[in-house]
Scaffold this motif. Sequence first.
Motif, PDB file in Angstrom:
ATOM      1  N   LEU A  80      -2.676  -5.847 -10.643  1.00  0.00           N
ATOM      2  CA  LEU A  80      -3.906  -6.083  -9.891  1.00  0.00           C
ATOM      3  C   LEU A  80      -3.704  -5.789  -8.409  1.00  0.00           C
ATOM      4  O   LEU A  80      -4.587  -5.242  -7.743  1.00  0.00           O
ATOM      5  CB  LEU A  80      -4.396  -7.518 -10.090  1.00  0.00           C
ATOM      6  N   ILE A  81      -2.536  -6.150  -7.865  1.00  0.00           N
ATOM      7  CA  ILE A  81      -2.264  -5.848  -6.461  1.00  0.00           C
ATOM      8  C   ILE A  81      -2.175  -4.345  -6.246  1.00  0.00           C
ATOM      9  O   ILE A  81      -2.692  -3.802  -5.271  1.00  0.00           O
ATOM     10  CB  ILE A  81      -0.972  -6.555  -5.996  1.00  0.00           C
ATOM     11  N   ASN A  82      -1.539  -3.652  -7.164  1.00  0.00           N
ATOM     12  CA  ASN A  82      -1.438  -2.203  -7.044  1.00  0.00           C
ATOM     13  C   ASN A  82      -2.823  -1.557  -7.117  1.00  0.00           C
ATOM     14  O   ASN A  82      -3.138  -0.626  -6.365  1.00  0.00           O
ATOM     15  CB  ASN A  82      -0.538  -1.648  -8.146  1.00  0.00           C
ATOM     16  N   PHE A  83      -3.671  -2.056  -8.016  1.00  0.00           N
ATOM     17  CA  PHE A  83      -5.038  -1.556  -8.130  1.00  0.00           C
ATOM     18  C   PHE A  83      -5.816  -1.821  -6.842  1.00  0.00           C
ATOM     19  O   PHE A  83      -6.560  -0.964  -6.347  1.00  0.00           O
ATOM     20  CB  PHE A  83      -5.731  -2.220  -9.319  1.00  0.00           C
ATOM     21  N   TYR A  84      -5.631  -2.993  -6.280  1.00  0.00           N
ATOM     22  CA  TYR A  84      -6.302  -3.344  -5.021  1.00  0.00           C
ATOM     23  C   TYR A  84      -5.891  -2.401  -3.898  1.00  0.00           C
ATOM     24  O   TYR A  84      -6.730  -1.881  -3.162  1.00  0.00           O
ATOM     25  CB  TYR A  84      -5.973  -4.797  -4.660  1.00  0.00           C
ATOM     26  N   GLU A  85      -4.561  -2.185  -3.764  1.00  0.00           N
ATOM     27  CA  GLU A  85      -4.077  -1.349  -2.665  1.00  0.00           C
ATOM     28  C   GLU A  85      -4.502   0.104  -2.831  1.00  0.00           C
ATOM     29  O   GLU A  85      -4.799   0.790  -1.849  1.00  0.00           O
ATOM     30  CB  GLU A  85      -2.549  -1.434  -2.569  1.00  0.00           C
ATOM     31  N   ALA A 105      -2.890   4.191 -13.062  1.00  0.00           N
ATOM     32  CA  ALA A 105      -2.641   4.355 -14.491  1.00  0.00           C
ATOM     33  C   ALA A 105      -1.360   5.131 -14.769  1.00  0.00           C
ATOM     34  O   ALA A 105      -0.594   4.779 -15.669  1.00  0.00           O
ATOM     35  CB  ALA A 105      -3.837   5.049 -15.153  1.00  0.00           C
ATOM     36  N   GLY A 106      -1.100   6.186 -14.004  1.00  0.00           N
ATOM     37  CA  GLY A 106       0.087   7.003 -14.241  1.00  0.00           C
ATOM     38  C   GLY A 106       1.390   6.240 -14.070  1.00  0.00           C
ATOM     39  O   GLY A 106       2.203   6.166 -15.003  1.00  0.00           O
ATOM     40  N   ALA A 161     -11.628   8.141  -9.511  1.00  0.00           N
ATOM     41  CA  ALA A 161     -11.018   8.551 -10.778  1.00  0.00           C
ATOM     42  C   ALA A 161      -9.649   9.184 -10.570  1.00  0.00           C
ATOM     43  O   ALA A 161      -8.687   8.849 -11.273  1.00  0.00           O
ATOM     44  CB  ALA A 161     -11.951   9.525 -11.513  1.00  0.00           C
ATOM     45  N   GLU A 162      -9.544  10.066  -9.615  1.00  0.00           N
ATOM     46  CA  GLU A 162      -8.269  10.748  -9.383  1.00  0.00           C
ATOM     47  C   GLU A 162      -7.215   9.782  -8.868  1.00  0.00           C
ATOM     48  O   GLU A 162      -6.063   9.812  -9.288  1.00  0.00           O
ATOM     49  CB  GLU A 162      -8.466  11.893  -8.394  1.00  0.00           C
ATOM     50  N   ARG A 163      -7.638   8.925  -7.916  1.00  0.00           N
ATOM     51  CA  ARG A 163      -6.688   7.938  -7.379  1.00  0.00           C
ATOM     52  C   ARG A 163      -6.237   6.960  -8.461  1.00  0.00           C
ATOM     53  O   ARG A 163      -5.070   6.578  -8.523  1.00  0.00           O
ATOM     54  CB  ARG A 163      -7.323   7.172  -6.226  1.00  0.00           C
ATOM     55  N   PHE A 164      -7.168   6.528  -9.303  1.00  0.00           N
ATOM     56  CA  PHE A 164      -6.804   5.596 -10.363  1.00  0.00           C
ATOM     57  C   PHE A 164      -5.791   6.230 -11.304  1.00  0.00           C
ATOM     58  O   PHE A 164      -4.792   5.595 -11.680  1.00  0.00           O
ATOM     59  CB  PHE A 164      -8.052   5.175 -11.143  1.00  0.00           C
ATOM     60  N   ALA A 165      -6.001   7.473 -11.676  1.00  0.00           N
ATOM     61  CA  ALA A 165      -5.080   8.141 -12.594  1.00  0.00           C
ATOM     62  C   ALA A 165      -3.709   8.352 -11.966  1.00  0.00           C
ATOM     63  O   ALA A 165      -2.681   8.095 -12.599  1.00  0.00           O
ATOM     64  CB  ALA A 165      -5.669   9.483 -13.034  1.00  0.00           C
ATOM     65  N   ALA A 171       0.826  -1.202   0.000  1.00  0.00           N
ATOM     66  CA  ALA A 171       0.000   0.000   0.000  1.00  0.00           C
ATOM     67  C   ALA A 171       0.860   1.252   0.000  1.00  0.00           C
ATOM     68  O   ALA A 171       0.539   2.244  -0.662  1.00  0.00           O
ATOM     69  CB  ALA A 171      -0.931   0.000   1.212  1.00  0.00           C
ATOM     70  N   ALA A 172       1.973   1.204   0.726  1.00  0.00           N
ATOM     71  CA  ALA A 172       2.886   2.341   0.747  1.00  0.00           C
ATOM     72  C   ALA A 172       3.415   2.639  -0.643  1.00  0.00           C
ATOM     73  O   ALA A 172       3.474   3.799  -1.075  1.00  0.00           O
ATOM     74  CB  ALA A 172       4.043   2.057   1.709  1.00  0.00           C
ATOM     75  N   VAL A 173       3.782   1.594  -1.371  1.00  0.00           N
ATOM     76  CA  VAL A 173       4.282   1.781  -2.736  1.00  0.00           C
ATOM     77  C   VAL A 173       3.168   2.317  -3.631  1.00  0.00           C
ATOM     78  O   VAL A 173       3.389   3.214  -4.451  1.00  0.00           O
ATOM     79  CB  VAL A 173       4.849   0.452  -3.285  1.00  0.00           C
ATOM     80  N   ALA A 174       1.958   1.780  -3.472  1.00  0.00           N
ATOM     81  CA  ALA A 174       0.828   2.245  -4.280  1.00  0.00           C
ATOM     82  C   ALA A 174       0.515   3.716  -4.018  1.00  0.00           C
ATOM     83  O   ALA A 174       0.044   4.423  -4.915  1.00  0.00           O
ATOM     84  CB  ALA A 174      -0.411   1.391  -4.002  1.00  0.00           C
TER      85      ALA A 174
END
Length: 503
Positions: A329-334, A365-366, A357-361, A273-276
């Motif tokens: 997928l793990i990064n998306f989950y965290e 995604a970024g 949306a903002e968190r995903f970008a 989660a820290a990395v995400a």
Amino acid sequence: MSRDAAVRKPSLVFDRGAEWEGLAAFVRRPLAHAMLGIVSGRRRMGKTYLLRALVEQCGGFYFGATAGTETESLRQFSSALAEHAGSPVPFSFATWDDAMSYLFGLAAPGKRAEPLLVVIDEFPYLAKVSPELPSLIQREIDRCQVEESRMRMLLCGSATSVMGGLLASTAPLRGRAQLELVVRPFGYRAAADFWGVGDEPALAARLHAVLGGTPAYRRQFLADDVPAGLDDFDDWICRTVLSPFSPLFREARYLLAEETDIRDTALYHSVLAAVAQGNTTRGGIAGYIGRKSVDISHPLNVLEDSHLLRREADAFRPGKSQYRSTEPLINFYEAVMRPAWAQLESGQAAEVWAQSAERFAAQVAGPHFETVCREYVLGSGWSLLGTALGQIGSGVVTDPKARRQIQVDVAVVEPGSGGTRPSVSLLGEAKWGTVMGLNHLERLGRAREILAGRGMDTTRCGLACFSAAGFSDALRAEAERGDVLLIGLDELYGRAQPKPLLF
């Protein structure tokens, strides 16, 4: 199978051309002694599918181990071997010693002229309950280096730490393998073709940012539920990854729990989660989870060994490094799911996704887009540079005059040797949701000036702007006149060809 006969890859095996050729060459190599190969990779990569196809093409014996006691596992192996040998009754081996002796005896030159392919899948299950098994295989392999043998044995497993340990240090099989193959996820272009979205780069990029290149997710997990188009992506996310009724909903948790060296899963989730959240240095990760840097050395090492994290050295600052998630997928989950887990479990997928949306970008995604851009330069984009050497990475260039740090997302650096200065071939910046303009180019140009001032050779250093959102007219005009690459989604996915750098 003739030793000289080609082993054709079945059409049902998608991509995997290099892996298939490596396996086929291993099987058909005209060596009169036993050979051992190790095949590993995380679950869902299609290892079993690939090896079963190989056995079907070449003939041979396939055994897929399951979790069980030593007695049950030996019984299952004996029964499968009896069926392969055409015995009317099951074999009843008293020990694995007897079983291995019989198995290798089937490959004796007096019994067969062609290689005997033997695949033992999920080998860690057997090694866990019968730790002597690697030593028994070593004994037979060593004996069959003196005596002739047609044995071609492949040991396969998903527990990456266990499989890596088979050939490490003082392990019995150290130095015995002629093949070590890691089956990795599809690259971003192959994944787009696999999902059938190669003609829609914007959709392909989003899909890959969430699921990466894991082949099992399309058919085994989602039964070919593919987004119908970019307009369907939001609904698809809600009905699949974010739905508590979907197998993908808890998959990120299972991926972590499956690693045998991971016991305190809460700690490991906190590290990921820290990395995400963008804390990619050791100190940043430690600060985020409330631990000292020295206390997280073991979790970081385990996550690296499990291929869930990758440590990347800074291209411009010796001794500095960053950690990046290797499993989308793990990064998306965290980043998206874990903070809103209770809401998702109660069926509020649409609401959670609308607020993400903002968190995903920014967090999914970024960073993933930056990784894809580096993968592009390492692959098809390499020909644009006009250079044959270089290490691809990222790094930070400190601007002492402006008292700021310039983040370089894509860098190609050639280390110096002898009297040759280190040189930089490319400096690039990647933006997911930003239309790039001259200000981005100017920042890269300033980084090039600073590196030149440090003594690095930048005389043939091109600048590159990578954007999923496009480029301003002013930047496009500048690119026509200078040593600048503009790479958008069409170029990344091979639908357009950029101009190579000219000096």
